[in-house]
Write an enzyme that holds these catalytic residues in place. Structure first.
Site, mmCIF file in Angstrom:
data_model
loop_
_atom_site.group_PDB
_atom_site.id
_atom_site.type_symbol
_atom_site.label_atom_id
_atom_site.label_comp_id
_atom_site.label_asym_id
_atom_site.label_seq_id
_atom_site.Cartn_x
_atom_site.Cartn_y
_atom_site.Cartn_z
ATOM 1 N N LEU A 96 -54.160 38.933 -50.829
ATOM 2 C CA LEU A 96 -53.783 40.218 -51.409
ATOM 3 C C LEU A 96 -54.953 40.796 -52.190
ATOM 4 O O LEU A 96 -55.582 40.089 -52.986
ATOM 5 C CB LEU A 96 -52.580 40.035 -52.343
ATOM 6 C CG LEU A 96 -52.119 41.281 -53.098
ATOM 7 C CD1 LEU A 96 -51.590 42.339 -52.136
ATOM 8 C CD2 LEU A 96 -51.067 40.904 -54.126
ATOM 9 N N HIS A 97 -55.274 42.051 -51.933
ATOM 10 C CA HIS A 97 -56.316 42.727 -52.700
ATOM 11 C C HIS A 97 -56.028 44.220 -52.751
ATOM 12 O O HIS A 97 -55.535 44.798 -51.803
ATOM 13 C CB HIS A 97 -57.720 42.448 -52.149
ATOM 14 C CG HIS A 97 -57.927 42.789 -50.714
ATOM 15 N ND1 HIS A 97 -57.451 42.019 -49.676
ATOM 16 C CD2 HIS A 97 -58.594 43.817 -50.142
ATOM 17 C CE1 HIS A 97 -57.813 42.558 -48.524
ATOM 18 N NE2 HIS A 97 -58.499 43.652 -48.779
#
Length: 146
Positions: A96-97
């Site tokens: 996740l980013h």
């Protein structure tokens, strides 16, 4: 724990121009920014998508994203920011980013065909990272004073 590029950055095993790091998230310059000052905010814990982030972590994680967005806008003297994430599709790293990109009117960013650029040198990238880190620290200090 999964090993991906961002887990390696979080663990300090891979170099990055870090602008902030705490127990919740690590924020660093994107190596191929849309515009200089483009920051990625990743949770310290490995999760692949937003759906995988435990509900209790959503608020603290997005508080970091919010602080970075303020800092990027201030440090880059930008009119605003573009904040976005991909989940699976177009997600180049399975961690996740959130992208925090400085924006200005007529900056050339249109739709989803985004030209990428590079920093001229590590020194230039370091200067951008330091400017954003400074703005982030000032924002945290101001928030603590309230």
């Amino acid at each position: 724990m999964s090993t991906d590029l961002f887990c390696e950055i979080v663990a300090g095993e891979r170099p990055a121009f870090v602008v902030h790091s705490d127990e919740v998230a690590v924020s660093f310059l994107d190596a191929r920014p849309l515009f200089k000052g483009h920051v990625l905010v990743v949770p310290r814990r490995h999760v692949e998508t937003l759906a995988d982030l435990p509900a209790a972590d959503v608020g603290p994680f997005f508080a970091r994203v919010q602080a970075v967005a303020r800092a990027v806008e201030e440090a880059m003297e930008a009119a605003g920011t573009f904040v976005a994430m991909n989940n699976h599709v177009s997600q180049s790293v399975p961690h996740l980013h959130v992208h925090v990109v400085p924006r200005n009117r007529k900056d050339g960013l249109r739709g989803f065909f985004w030209p990428r650029t590079r920093y001229d040198s590590d020194d230039e990238a370091r200067a951008y990272a330091e400017a954003i880190a400074k703005a982030l620290a000032q924002g945290e200090a101001a928030g603590a004073a309230e």
